[in-house]
Design a protein around this motif. Structure first.
Motif, PDB file in Angstrom:
ATOM      1  N   ALA A  33       0.831  -1.201   0.000  1.00  0.00           N
ATOM      2  CA  ALA A  33       0.000   0.000   0.000  1.00  0.00           C
ATOM      3  C   ALA A  33       0.869   1.255   0.000  1.00  0.00           C
ATOM      4  CB  ALA A  33      -0.928  -0.001   1.211  1.00  0.00           C
ATOM      5  N   LEU A  34       1.974   1.229   0.746  1.00  0.00           N
ATOM      6  CA  LEU A  34       2.877   2.378   0.766  1.00  0.00           C
ATOM      7  C   LEU A  34       3.548   2.565  -0.591  1.00  0.00           C
ATOM      8  CD1 LEU A  34       4.558   1.956   4.280  1.00  0.00           C
ATOM      9  CD2 LEU A  34       2.718   3.515   3.631  1.00  0.00           C
ATOM     10  N   ALA A  35       3.860   1.457  -1.261  1.00  0.00           N
ATOM     11  CA  ALA A  35       4.431   1.548  -2.601  1.00  0.00           C
ATOM     12  C   ALA A  35       3.450   2.218  -3.555  1.00  0.00           C
ATOM     13  CB  ALA A  35       4.806   0.160  -3.108  1.00  0.00           C
ATOM     14  N   ASP A  36       2.162   1.892  -3.402  1.00  0.00           N
ATOM     15  CA  ASP A  36       1.147   2.511  -4.258  1.00  0.00           C
ATOM     16  C   ASP A  36       1.053   4.011  -3.984  1.00  0.00           C
ATOM     17  OD1 ASP A  36       0.608   0.061  -5.384  1.00  0.00           O
ATOM     18  OD2 ASP A  36      -1.139  -0.343  -4.110  1.00  0.00           O
ATOM     19  N   ILE A  37       1.166   4.404  -2.718  1.00  0.00           N
ATOM     20  CA  ILE A  37       1.129   5.823  -2.375  1.00  0.00           C
ATOM     21  C   ILE A  37       2.322   6.539  -3.011  1.00  0.00           C
ATOM     22  CG2 ILE A  37       1.382   7.458  -0.449  1.00  0.00           C
ATOM     23  CD1 ILE A  37      -0.216   5.431   1.248  1.00  0.00           C
ATOM     24  N   ALA A  38       3.468   5.866  -3.029  1.00  0.00           N
ATOM     25  CA  ALA A  38       4.670   6.450  -3.633  1.00  0.00           C
ATOM     26  C   ALA A  38       4.652   6.371  -5.154  1.00  0.00           C
ATOM     27  CB  ALA A  38       5.915   5.733  -3.108  1.00  0.00           C
ATOM     28  N   CYS A  39       3.709   5.600  -5.702  1.00  0.00           N
ATOM     29  CA  CYS A  39       3.650   5.380  -7.162  1.00  0.00           C
ATOM     30  C   CYS A  39       4.975   4.821  -7.675  1.00  0.00           C
ATOM     31  CB  CYS A  39       3.293   6.672  -7.899  1.00  0.00           C
ATOM     32  SG  CYS A  39       1.675   7.336  -7.477  1.00  0.00           S
ATOM     33  N   LEU A  40       5.499   3.824  -6.948  1.00  0.00           N
ATOM     34  CA  LEU A  40       6.759   3.194  -7.308  1.00  0.00           C
ATOM     35  C   LEU A  40       6.581   1.675  -7.331  1.00  0.00           C
ATOM     36  CD1 LEU A  40       9.225   5.302  -5.121  1.00  0.00           C
ATOM     37  CD2 LEU A  40       8.980   5.410  -7.604  1.00  0.00           C
ATOM     38  N   SER A  41       7.518   1.004  -7.967  1.00  0.00           N
ATOM     39  CA  SER A  41       7.489  -0.448  -8.066  1.00  0.00           C
ATOM     40  C   SER A  41       7.417  -1.090  -6.687  1.00  0.00           C
ATOM     41  CB  SER A  41       8.739  -0.949  -8.797  1.00  0.00           C
ATOM     42  OG  SER A  41       8.959  -2.318  -8.547  1.00  0.00           O
ATOM     43  N   ARG A  42       6.476  -2.008  -6.509  1.00  0.00           N
ATOM     44  CA  ARG A  42       6.356  -2.697  -5.223  1.00  0.00           C
ATOM     45  C   ARG A  42       7.605  -3.525  -4.912  1.00  0.00           C
ATOM     46  NH1 ARG A  42       0.149  -4.917  -4.468  1.00  0.00           N
ATOM     47  NH2 ARG A  42      -0.880  -2.890  -4.644  1.00  0.00           N
ATOM     48  N   PHE A  43       8.335  -3.920  -5.933  1.00  0.00           N
ATOM     49  CA  PHE A  43       9.499  -4.785  -5.719  1.00  0.00           C
ATOM     50  C   PHE A  43      10.720  -3.988  -5.272  1.00  0.00           C
ATOM     51  CE2 PHE A  43      13.201  -7.250  -7.279  1.00  0.00           C
ATOM     52  CZ  PHE A  43      13.005  -8.400  -6.531  1.00  0.00           C
ATOM     53  N   HIS A  44      10.905  -2.783  -5.796  1.00  0.00           N
ATOM     54  CA  HIS A  44      12.142  -2.037  -5.560  1.00  0.00           C
ATOM     55  C   HIS A  44      11.985  -0.776  -4.702  1.00  0.00           C
ATOM     56  CE1 HIS A  44      14.628  -4.458  -8.173  1.00  0.00           C
ATOM     57  NE2 HIS A  44      13.813  -4.276  -9.194  1.00  0.00           N
ATOM     58  N   TRP A  45      10.748  -0.328  -4.449  1.00  0.00           N
ATOM     59  CA  TRP A  45      10.565   1.019  -3.919  1.00  0.00           C
ATOM     60  C   TRP A  45      11.212   1.192  -2.544  1.00  0.00           C
ATOM     61  CZ3 TRP A  45       8.183   3.410   0.221  1.00  0.00           C
ATOM     62  CH2 TRP A  45       7.523   2.570   1.113  1.00  0.00           C
ATOM     63  N   HIS A  46      11.227   0.127  -1.700  1.00  0.00           N
ATOM     64  CA  HIS A  46      11.793   0.283  -0.358  1.00  0.00           C
ATOM     65  C   HIS A  46      13.296   0.549  -0.412  1.00  0.00           C
ATOM     66  CE1 HIS A  46      12.005  -3.980  -1.450  1.00  0.00           C
ATOM     67  NE2 HIS A  46      13.051  -4.081  -0.661  1.00  0.00           N
ATOM     68  N   ARG A  47      13.964   0.091  -1.486  1.00  0.00           N
ATOM     69  CA  ARG A  47      15.386   0.415  -1.644  1.00  0.00           C
ATOM     70  C   ARG A  47      15.557   1.904  -1.951  1.00  0.00           C
ATOM     71  NH1 ARG A  47      17.048  -4.740  -5.508  1.00  0.00           N
ATOM     72  NH2 ARG A  47      16.866  -6.354  -3.896  1.00  0.00           N
ATOM     73  N   THR A  48      14.652   2.432  -2.764  1.00  0.00           N
ATOM     74  CA  THR A  48      14.682   3.871  -3.054  1.00  0.00           C
ATOM     75  C   THR A  48      14.441   4.671  -1.778  1.00  0.00           C
ATOM     76  OG1 THR A  48      13.829   3.460  -5.281  1.00  0.00           O
ATOM     77  CG2 THR A  48      13.626   5.710  -4.424  1.00  0.00           C
ATOM     78  N   TYR A  49      13.482   4.209  -0.987  1.00  0.00           N
ATOM     79  CA  TYR A  49      13.164   4.896   0.272  1.00  0.00           C
ATOM     80  C   TYR A  49      14.398   4.949   1.176  1.00  0.00           C
ATOM     81  CZ  TYR A  49      10.756   6.106   4.607  1.00  0.00           C
ATOM     82  OH  TYR A  49      10.360   6.725   5.769  1.00  0.00           O
ATOM     83  N   ARG A  50      15.062   3.813   1.340  1.00  0.00           N
ATOM     84  CA  ARG A  50      16.230   3.787   2.216  1.00  0.00           C
ATOM     85  C   ARG A  50      17.362   4.645   1.646  1.00  0.00           C
ATOM     86  NH1 ARG A  50      18.932  -1.453   5.229  1.00  0.00           N
ATOM     87  NH2 ARG A  50      20.424  -0.268   6.473  1.00  0.00           N
ATOM     88  N   GLY A  51      17.527   4.591   0.334  1.00  0.00           N
ATOM     89  CA  GLY A  51      18.609   5.350  -0.276  1.00  0.00           C
ATOM     90  C   GLY A  51      18.449   6.849  -0.112  1.00  0.00           C
ATOM     91  N   LEU A  52      17.200   7.335  -0.076  1.00  0.00           N
ATOM     92  CA  LEU A  52      16.960   8.774   0.006  1.00  0.00           C
ATOM     93  C   LEU A  52      16.682   9.267   1.429  1.00  0.00           C
ATOM     94  CD1 LEU A  52      14.801   9.447  -3.189  1.00  0.00           C
ATOM     95  CD2 LEU A  52      17.201  10.014  -2.809  1.00  0.00           C
ATOM     96  N   THR A  53      16.304   8.373   2.349  1.00  0.00           N
ATOM     97  CA  THR A  53      15.983   8.806   3.710  1.00  0.00           C
ATOM     98  C   THR A  53      17.020   8.360   4.738  1.00  0.00           C
ATOM     99  OG1 THR A  53      14.660   6.846   4.266  1.00  0.00           O
ATOM    100  CG2 THR A  53      13.525   8.685   3.176  1.00  0.00           C
ATOM    101  N   GLY A  54      17.829   7.353   4.400  1.00  0.00           N
ATOM    102  CA  GLY A  54      18.834   6.884   5.345  1.00  0.00           C
ATOM    103  C   GLY A  54      18.335   5.835   6.316  1.00  0.00           C
ATOM    104  N   GLU A  55      17.093   5.402   6.184  1.00  0.00           N
ATOM    105  CA  GLU A  55      16.551   4.360   7.048  1.00  0.00           C
ATOM    106  C   GLU A  55      15.494   3.579   6.287  1.00  0.00           C
ATOM    107  OE1 GLU A  55      14.862   6.244  10.500  1.00  0.00           O
ATOM    108  OE2 GLU A  55      13.425   7.406   9.334  1.00  0.00           O
ATOM    109  N   THR A  56      15.211   2.356   6.721  1.00  0.00           N
ATOM    110  CA  THR A  56      14.177   1.569   6.072  1.00  0.00           C
ATOM    111  C   THR A  56      12.798   2.088   6.481  1.00  0.00           C
ATOM    112  OG1 THR A  56      13.951  -0.052   7.854  1.00  0.00           O
ATOM    113  CG2 THR A  56      15.671  -0.463   6.206  1.00  0.00           C
ATOM    114  N   VAL A  57      11.787   1.646   5.753  1.00  0.00           N
ATOM    115  CA  VAL A  57      10.415   2.038   6.082  1.00  0.00           C
ATOM    116  C   VAL A  57      10.082   1.630   7.511  1.00  0.00           C
ATOM    117  CG1 VAL A  57       7.992   1.754   5.493  1.00  0.00           C
ATOM    118  CG2 VAL A  57       9.709   1.815   3.688  1.00  0.00           C
TER     119      VAL A  57
END
Length: 283
Positions: A33-57
């Protein structure tokens, strides 16, 4: 230009995710659901999140839930079992272990013995050796950031917007450190009307980056309290600083709003090691 626009777009997407997390801390949070809110791939989006925020979801979720729990333990009387459930733990023992891992004490001991209890004393003779308070002269300081309306405990949302803006547009070279201005007294202002500004102090002579609001803290004498510990303890620190310390010091408070300067940051610092300066103008 394309790179800057791309970073801005990704930051805006992840800002939507963090806003959703803050607004739904009491409920279940699903990665898809969070991936859908981000409009990003469900498979890879959490890596993008960590790369830009410095922490996992899940590190973000845990940090925000435990931050709220610490504030409730320090400033309220709700049962620990209720706080644990609101924090996403159906098992109070699991909540206790997670809280102790981050805050150094179990929830029960933190409520009874945590650093916030230092501010319960009204005796200057007992307290003067317990706190780092100094008086110093300030030149004018410009604070630039994003406005926030609502409880101070929720000001992290404005800091997220500020960080996203700076990442996309630049301007960090102007910073003299993260800071916030507290325009309202939360004891007399309805929570939904409390105003603050979350961002950074500027180096002398620098102008605010485009897209940010600013406020100039006037020159003068200031008392500075350095607090070590979780942000949830700051409410008691303010009460002690503007109450017991001010009365015993023989000083009077000026008309400038209180300013917080953050000497380290929660995404890479344990809550017990956070250092926050509260700057009070003296009359």
């Amino acid at each position: 230009m394309a790179g800057s626009a791309g970073v801005r777009e990704y930051r805006e997407r992840l800002e939507r995710v963090r806003n959703h997390i803050r607004a739904n801390l009491d409920g279940p949070l699903n990665l898809d659901a969070l991936a859908d809110i981000a409009c990003l791939s469900r498979f890879h989006w959490h890596r993008t999140y960590r790369g830009l925020t410095g922490e996992t979801v899940w590190q973000t979720v845990k940090r925000l839930r435990l931050h709220r729990a610490a504030s409730e333990l320090a400033n309220g009387s709700a049962p620990i079992e209720q706080i644990a459930e609101r924090s996403g733990y159906t098992n109070p023992r699991a909540f206790s272990q997670a809280f102790k891992s981050d805050y150094g004490l179990s929830p029960l001991r933190y409520r009874a013995e945590g650093g916030h209890r230092r501010y319960d004393t009204l005796s200057w003779q007992e307290a003067e050796d317990m706190f780092d308070v100094r008086i110093e002269d300030h030149e004018p300081v410009v604070i630039a950031g994003m406005p926030h309306t609502g409880p101070y405990n929720d000001v992290g949302e404005a800091f997220d917007r500020f960080s996203s803006h700076m990442a996309a547009n630049g301007g960090w070279e102007k910073s003299a450190g993260m800071a916030a201005i507290c325009f309202s007294d939360p004891d007399i202002t309805p929570p939904e009307e409390i105003r603050s500004l979350a961002g950074m102090a500027l180096k002398p002579g620098e102008t605010p980056p485009d897209g940010l609001e600013s406020f100039t803290l006037p020159s003068g004498r200031y008392a500075v309290l350095t607090h070590k510990g979780p942000y949830g303890e700051l409410a008691k620190a303010y009460h002690w600083f503007y109450g017991a310390w001010l009365a015993e010091s023989g000083e009077s408070a000026g008309s400038a709003p209180a300013v917080e300067r953050y000497l380290n940051l929660p995404h890479n610092t344990a809550p017990t090691e956070l250092l926050t300066e509260i700057h009070m103008q003296l009359g």
